[in-house]
Design a protein around this motif. Structure first.
Motif, PDB file in Angstrom:
ATOM      1  N   SER A   1       0.830  -1.206   0.000  1.00 11.51           N
ATOM      2  CA  SER A   1       0.000   0.000   0.000  1.00 11.51           C
ATOM      3  C   SER A   1       0.860   1.249   0.000  1.00 11.51           C
ATOM      4  CB  SER A   1      -0.916   0.018   1.228  1.00 11.51           C
ATOM      5  OG  SER A   1      -1.759  -1.106   1.223  1.00 11.51           O
ATOM      6  N   GLY A   2       0.337   2.255  -0.643  1.00 11.02           N
ATOM      7  CA  GLY A   2       0.996   3.550  -0.647  1.00 11.02           C
ATOM      8  C   GLY A   2       0.583   4.373   0.556  1.00 11.02           C
ATOM      9  N   PRO A   3       0.890   5.659   0.542  1.00  6.71           N
ATOM     10  CA  PRO A   3       0.531   6.532   1.666  1.00  6.71           C
ATOM     11  C   PRO A   3      -0.974   6.508   1.920  1.00  6.71           C
ATOM     12  CG  PRO A   3       2.068   7.634   0.180  1.00  6.71           C
ATOM     13  CD  PRO A   3       1.651   6.365  -0.495  1.00  6.71           C
ATOM     14  N   GLY A   4      -1.327   6.489   3.172  1.00  4.06           N
ATOM     15  CA  GLY A   4      -2.737   6.493   3.523  1.00  4.06           C
ATOM     16  C   GLY A   4      -3.393   5.145   3.387  1.00  4.06           C
ATOM     17  N   GLY A   5      -2.631   4.116   3.038  1.00  5.01           N
ATOM     18  CA  GLY A   5      -3.204   2.783   2.923  1.00  5.01           C
ATOM     19  C   GLY A   5      -3.786   2.471   1.571  1.00  5.01           C
ATOM     20  N   ALA A   6      -3.772   3.417   0.631  1.00  5.40           N
ATOM     21  CA  ALA A   6      -4.325   3.146  -0.693  1.00  5.40           C
ATOM     22  C   ALA A   6      -3.385   2.250  -1.467  1.00  5.40           C
ATOM     23  CB  ALA A   6      -4.539   4.457  -1.450  1.00  5.40           C
ATOM     24  N   ALA A   7      -3.963   1.262  -2.140  1.00  5.02           N
ATOM     25  CA  ALA A   7      -3.136   0.343  -2.921  1.00  5.02           C
ATOM     26  C   ALA A   7      -2.485   1.095  -4.062  1.00  5.02           C
ATOM     27  CB  ALA A   7      -3.998  -0.795  -3.461  1.00  5.02           C
ATOM     28  N   GLY A   8      -1.199   0.923  -4.194  1.00  2.00           N
ATOM     29  CA  GLY A   8      -0.500   1.590  -5.266  1.00  2.00           C
ATOM     30  C   GLY A   8       0.983   1.425  -5.118  1.00  2.00           C
ATOM     31  N   PRO A   9       1.748   1.800  -6.153  1.00  2.00           N
ATOM     32  CA  PRO A   9       3.198   1.629  -6.106  1.00  2.00           C
ATOM     33  C   PRO A   9       3.929   2.776  -5.436  1.00  2.00           C
ATOM     34  CG  PRO A   9       2.537   2.467  -8.251  1.00  2.00           C
ATOM     35  CD  PRO A   9       1.269   2.293  -7.449  1.00  2.00           C
ATOM     36  N   GLU A  10       3.170   3.730  -4.857  1.00  2.00           N
ATOM     37  CA  GLU A  10       3.836   4.936  -4.364  1.00  2.00           C
ATOM     38  C   GLU A  10       4.735   4.675  -3.166  1.00  2.00           C
ATOM     39  OE1 GLU A  10       0.641   4.501  -4.645  1.00  2.00           O
ATOM     40  OE2 GLU A  10      -0.180   5.884  -6.133  1.00  2.00           O
ATOM     41  N   GLY A  11       4.291   3.807  -2.258  1.00  2.00           N
ATOM     42  CA  GLY A  11       5.042   3.597  -1.038  1.00  2.00           C
ATOM     43  C   GLY A  11       5.914   2.371  -1.115  1.00  2.00           C
ATOM     44  N   PRO A  12       6.891   2.268  -0.225  1.00  2.00           N
ATOM     45  CA  PRO A  12       7.767   1.103  -0.223  1.00  2.00           C
ATOM     46  C   PRO A  12       7.034  -0.132   0.287  1.00  2.00           C
ATOM     47  CG  PRO A  12       8.252   2.510   1.648  1.00  2.00           C
ATOM     48  CD  PRO A  12       7.244   3.251   0.811  1.00  2.00           C
ATOM     49  N   ALA A  13       7.403  -1.279  -0.252  1.00  2.00           N
ATOM     50  CA  ALA A  13       6.840  -2.540   0.219  1.00  2.00           C
ATOM     51  C   ALA A  13       7.487  -2.901   1.554  1.00  2.00           C
ATOM     52  CB  ALA A  13       7.080  -3.632  -0.811  1.00  2.00           C
TER      53      ALA A  13
ATOM     54  N   VAL B   1       7.904  -9.568  -6.840  1.00  2.00           N
ATOM     55  CA  VAL B   1       6.539  -9.073  -6.849  1.00  2.00           C
ATOM     56  C   VAL B   1       6.430  -8.014  -7.941  1.00  2.00           C
ATOM     57  CG1 VAL B   1       4.698  -8.016  -5.499  1.00  2.00           C
ATOM     58  CG2 VAL B   1       6.352  -9.538  -4.384  1.00  2.00           C
ATOM     59  N   LEU B   2       5.525  -8.251  -8.894  1.00  2.00           N
ATOM     60  CA  LEU B   2       5.360  -7.369 -10.042  1.00  2.00           C
ATOM     61  C   LEU B   2       3.982  -6.727 -10.000  1.00  2.00           C
ATOM     62  CD1 LEU B   2       6.583  -9.856 -12.823  1.00  2.00           C
ATOM     63  CD2 LEU B   2       7.999  -8.398 -11.369  1.00  2.00           C
ATOM     64  N   ARG B   3       3.939  -5.452 -10.327  1.00  2.00           N
ATOM     65  CA  ARG B   3       2.663  -4.772 -10.525  1.00  2.00           C
ATOM     66  C   ARG B   3       2.624  -4.273 -11.963  1.00  2.00           C
ATOM     67  NH1 ARG B   3      -0.892  -2.672  -6.954  1.00  2.00           N
ATOM     68  NH2 ARG B   3       0.615  -2.530  -5.246  1.00  2.00           N
ATOM     69  N   ASP B   4       1.645  -4.763 -12.712  1.00  2.00           N
ATOM     70  CA  ASP B   4       1.529  -4.415 -14.131  1.00  2.00           C
ATOM     71  C   ASP B   4       2.847  -4.662 -14.869  1.00  2.00           C
ATOM     72  OD1 ASP B   4      -1.119  -3.579 -13.694  1.00  2.00           O
ATOM     73  OD2 ASP B   4      -0.431  -1.598 -13.066  1.00  2.00           O
ATOM     74  N   GLY B   5       3.521  -5.744 -14.504  1.00  2.00           N
ATOM     75  CA  GLY B   5       4.742  -6.147 -15.184  1.00  2.00           C
ATOM     76  C   GLY B   5       6.013  -5.531 -14.648  1.00  2.00           C
ATOM     77  N   GLU B   6       5.915  -4.558 -13.749  1.00  2.00           N
ATOM     78  CA  GLU B   6       7.090  -3.892 -13.199  1.00  2.00           C
ATOM     79  C   GLU B   6       7.365  -4.394 -11.790  1.00  2.00           C
ATOM     80  OE1 GLU B   6       9.036  -1.817 -14.910  1.00  2.00           O
ATOM     81  OE2 GLU B   6       7.715  -2.106 -16.655  1.00  2.00           O
ATOM     82  N   ARG B   7       8.636  -4.660 -11.486  1.00  2.59           N
ATOM     83  CA  ARG B   7       8.987  -5.168 -10.173  1.00  2.59           C
ATOM     84  C   ARG B   7       8.834  -4.085  -9.118  1.00  2.59           C
ATOM     85  NH1 ARG B   7      14.738  -7.220  -7.715  1.00  2.59           N
ATOM     86  NH2 ARG B   7      14.702  -5.107  -6.918  1.00  2.59           N
ATOM     87  N   VAL B   8       8.109  -4.407  -8.034  1.00  2.00           N
ATOM     88  CA  VAL B   8       7.937  -3.464  -6.929  1.00  2.00           C
ATOM     89  C   VAL B   8       8.565  -3.981  -5.636  1.00  2.00           C
ATOM     90  CG1 VAL B   8       5.854  -2.413  -7.878  1.00  2.00           C
ATOM     91  CG2 VAL B   8       5.645  -4.417  -6.397  1.00  2.00           C
ATOM     92  N   ALA B   9       8.884  -5.274  -5.593  1.00  2.00           N
ATOM     93  CA  ALA B   9       9.492  -5.822  -4.382  1.00  2.00           C
ATOM     94  C   ALA B   9      10.051  -7.200  -4.688  1.00  2.00           C
ATOM     95  CB  ALA B   9       8.472  -5.920  -3.247  1.00  2.00           C
ATOM     96  N   GLU B  10      10.910  -7.669  -3.793  1.00  4.05           N
ATOM     97  CA  GLU B  10      11.390  -9.047  -3.825  1.00  4.05           C
ATOM     98  C   GLU B  10      11.389  -9.573  -2.393  1.00  4.05           C
ATOM     99  OE1 GLU B  10      15.305 -11.673  -5.150  1.00  4.05           O
ATOM    100  OE2 GLU B  10      14.773  -9.856  -6.255  1.00  4.05           O
ATOM    101  N   LEU B  11      10.748 -10.703  -2.205  1.00  8.82           N
ATOM    102  CA  LEU B  11      10.636 -11.269  -0.867  1.00  8.82           C
ATOM    103  C   LEU B  11      11.975 -11.831  -0.417  1.00  8.82           C
ATOM    104  CD1 LEU B  11       7.189 -13.026  -1.271  1.00  8.82           C
ATOM    105  CD2 LEU B  11       7.677 -10.963   0.038  1.00  8.82           C
ATOM    106  N   VAL B  12      12.295 -11.616   0.833  1.00  8.98           N
ATOM    107  CA  VAL B  12      13.563 -12.063   1.391  1.00  8.98           C
ATOM    108  C   VAL B  12      13.531 -13.572   1.600  1.00  8.98           C
ATOM    109  CG1 VAL B  12      15.109 -11.892   3.377  1.00  8.98           C
ATOM    110  CG2 VAL B  12      13.913  -9.848   2.529  1.00  8.98           C
TER     111      VAL B  12
END
Length: 723
Positions: free
Chosen positions: A57-69, A444-455
């Protein structure tokens, strides 16, 4: 290799459970794309899995790529149990044996439709976790609890205890019994032995999309033959009674009921005499409940839509095949607009293809072999697949993820490897294992772009495979060849160890690092190791898999063909050839030294199915038919008959037969019958019984020492220097 190095890998391999501990697993993606739920133990040697959430989730809890995973630990079994050891019921141990689960802690969980509430068990106690808040609570349910599952709306949970299906409110209120077994032979809400062991159906109840009813399997095993498994090391203990449906004998009777939270009860009707196997159940908002039922000879599959008011069924589709039809993950299901999704075989006997069909349209062709449906979206489907025989270039050992739509298939995984995925809400968890790197990566990909990698906390192995993936002979048999890391050109030929599984549902030639670690360790002991996936193994084509119908022994022909074809390209000493294997591979190893002692000079025969009449209905009858109708096929494919023991003029070859005394899948009787037959024929052999061990060997000391004993036996049998 020094003595310390020789021992370090087996110890590490056992302690880390084949380097799986500490790696993230069992992923679920929230439909709004806001989080990923998964399991992971805290280190590469800890067996206690914890429940985790990756917040996207991004700032404010909204789902999005804005905030860090951010990864959050939600449930720690040690804390929840107050440091006490886990206590597993016999039913839970059996469930884990069917799924080959060797770890502990939270080994599985289920979620509601929004992926906000998770349910799991520890020591037979029922827990829920609020995934947004990260809070965990225990519900006051009678135990030992098995397979708790929240309703889609998250207001109730259903679970099984002592064969009864119960429902409890998510706040711990209103616990009650929906269906109770009439006697000790009946269970509600559990998968019977055959479904769990052979059909890939590990559950026995399914919530309605409206959360007001459940489809519940009722299994009655009173007609199933009883066997008793004893522990000779503890003669004071009673033998365990097992309902085991051996080939040609009765299966459990399985019915399906619609049970309402209001107490209503309606039986689902279908032709159970013609289609006794309940293979799959799918219930979503996209259509009526959907069943996949299978004939006993497995040559016919019927897709049935259920009237959820009357329990009547109508046939949506029927597939037939003259040999057999496979059951595959993720199907059948409905698309969001109500079309049937299925995987089916097409093409002639020379090859053919396993294709994806949606409604009346086939969306893939012979260039790919579909392995599973991973997700069904509004505009496309996500599948895993291998390259088919019609592919432009061979991809030995590779498995890829494809997005399939009306315009065809697009591969989304990149590079050689074994790839899998979980997807929902525009977020995909892509898990990749590649040949040159240890372990696997969960990106972890969102719309084909990597947003995170699980440890991953998994340990790095003490060795790396010196691996060549190739094909052998005119039939292009997929092979992996592993040589000692110190071997150089000019060093001369090496004694050979074939290390196959070599049979149905057991692909071993994979373009990944970890599947070849044990083979490489044997290579470091001075062997050239060959792994061959001949006819009968999956991933090539339907014809390749079905070529063993009635003749499992063809798998041995392909091992010999691969060995001889590779001898001209690799340093293989064909005068010193051994073979090792477990389960089907154990049967194959025993077959090799009995039928082809001109090729094979020693064998480690692990947990072998020596008498096909003693193995289960769904597996054995698929390949050999009913023993009452094809006794000659059972004799020709068994090790304990005259055919199996081969001609007396053939030289006896050293055999080490290994078997777990607690195995309820391939029972110890297989090894005892083989040993008795070998003794009667005057053939020397060794038997290594494993006390308290089932078909898998999770015990650290057993797993470690078993490798060391095998290499000592092989060197001794082939006349090689022993450390």
């Amino acid at each position: 290799m020094t003595s310390r190095q020789q021992h370090s890998f087996p110890r590490q391999y056992a302690r880390t459970q084949r380097f799986t501990l500490g790696a993230p697993r069992s992923f679920t993606v929230a439909p709004d794309g806001s989080r990923v739920v998964f399991l992971r133990s805290p280190s590469g040697t800890s067996r206690a899995n914890r429940l985790w959430v990756l917040d996207l989730s991004g700032p404010g809890g909204a789902a999005g790529p804005e905030g860090p995973a951010v990864e959050r630990e939600v449930a720690d079994p040690e804390a929840l149990l107050g440091g006490a050891d886990e206590e597993l019921s016999a039913e839970e141990r059996a469930r884990r044996e069917r799924t080959r689960e060797g770890s502990g802690g939270i080994v599985g969980y289920a979620v509601d439709a929004a992926v906000e509430l998770a349910a799991f068990t520890l020591s037979g106690r029922l827990f829920t976790a609020e995934l947004r808040a990260g809070t965990v609570r225990e519900l006051p349910a009678p135990g030992p609890v098995i397979d708790p599952r929240p309703a889609p709306d998250g207001r109730h949970l259903a679970y099984v205890v002592d064969g009864a299906l119960r429902v409890i409110g998510a706040e711990g209120d209103g616990d009650r019994e929906l269906a109770a077994p009439e006697d000790g032979h009946v269970t509600y809400g559990l998968a019977e032995f055959i479904a769990a062991e052979e059909m890939g159906r590990t559950r026995g109840f399914w919530w309605s999309p409206e959360s007001d009813r459940l489809l519940v399997a009722r299994a009655d095993d009173r007609a199933v033959r009883r066997w008793w498994i004893s522990d000779p090391a503890h003669p004071d203990r009673r033998p365990a009674e097992v309902a085991y449906p051996a080939a040609g004998t009765d299966n459990a009777e399985v019915r399906l009921l619609l049970l309402g939270l209001d107490g209503s009860r309606t039986e689902v009707e279908w032709d159970r005499e013609r289609y006794p196997y309940l293979a799959r159940v799918h219930w979503s908002a996209a259509g009526p409940p959907l069943l996949l039922v299978q004939s006993r000879d497995q040559r016919s599959l019927r897709y049935l839509a259920v009237d959820s008011e009357s329990g009547a069924t109508r046939t949506v589709r029927e597939d037939t095949d003259p040999v057999w039809l496979e059951l595959l993950p993720g199907v059948p299901a409905w698309t969001p607009d109500g079309r049937l999704v299925r995987i089916t075989d097409q093409g002639d006997e020379e090859g053919g293809a396993r294709v994806l069909a949606v409604g009346d349209r086939v969306l893939t062709g012979a260039a790919t072999q579909i392995c599973a449906v991973l997700d069904i979206g509004a505009d496309d489907l996500l599948v895993s697949a291998t390259a088919g025989e019609a592919a432009d270039a061979p991809e030995t050992g590779e498995v890829h993820v494809y997005r399939v739509g009306e315009r065809g298939a697009e591969r989304i995984s990149e590079g050689p490897g074994v790839h899998g995925a979980v997807r929902s809400g525009g977020v995909t968890v892509l898990v990749s294992a590649v040949p040159g790197e240890p372990g696997s990566r969960a990106r972890v990909l969102r719309d084909g772009e990597r947003v995170a990698e699980l440890v991953s906390y998994a340990e790095r192995p003490a060795l790396s495979p010196r691996l060549t993936l190739t094909e052998a002979g005119p039939d292009r048999i997929p092979c992996a060849v592993l040589l000692p890391s110190a071997w150089r050109e000019g060093d001369g030929p090496l004694p050979v160890l074939l290390d196959p599984y070599g049979g149905p549902h057991g692909r071993r030639v994979l373009a990944a690092h970890h599947p070849h670690l044990t083979s490489q360790w044997f290579a470091e002991q001075g062997f050239a190791v060959v792994v061959a996936d001949g006819r009968g193994t999956p991933g090539r084509s339907p014809a390749w898999e079905k070529a063993i119908a009635g003749r499992l022994t063809r798998t041995l022909d392909d091992q010999v063909a691969a060995l001889r074809a590779l001898a001209g390209r690799f340093p293989l000493d064909l005068d010193r050839v051994a073979i090792r294997g477990w389960s089907f591979g154990g049967w194959l190893a025993g077959l090799a030294v009995l039928r082809r002692p001109d090729v094979f000079h020693a064998a480690v025969v692990g947990a072998p199915v020596t008498d096909q009449r003693l193995y289960d209905t769904h597996y054995t009858e698929r390949y050999l038919g009913l023993p009452q109708e094809a006794p000659e096929a059972y004799a020709a494919n068994s090790l304990v008959t005259d055919d199996g023991l081969a001609a007396p003029e053939n030289p006896a070859r050293p055999m080490m037969i290994v078997h777990g005394l607690a195995d309820d899948n391939v029972v110890m009787a297989h090894t005892l019958r083989l040993s008795s037959a070998l003794l009667a024929a005057g053939r020397p052999h060794e038997v290594l019984p494993l006390t308290g061990v089932t078909h898998i060997t999770p015990q650290e000391q057993v797993a470690e020492n078993l490798l060391l004993l095998q290499v000592d036996f092989l060197k001794r049998s082939l006349g090689l220097p022993r450390d």
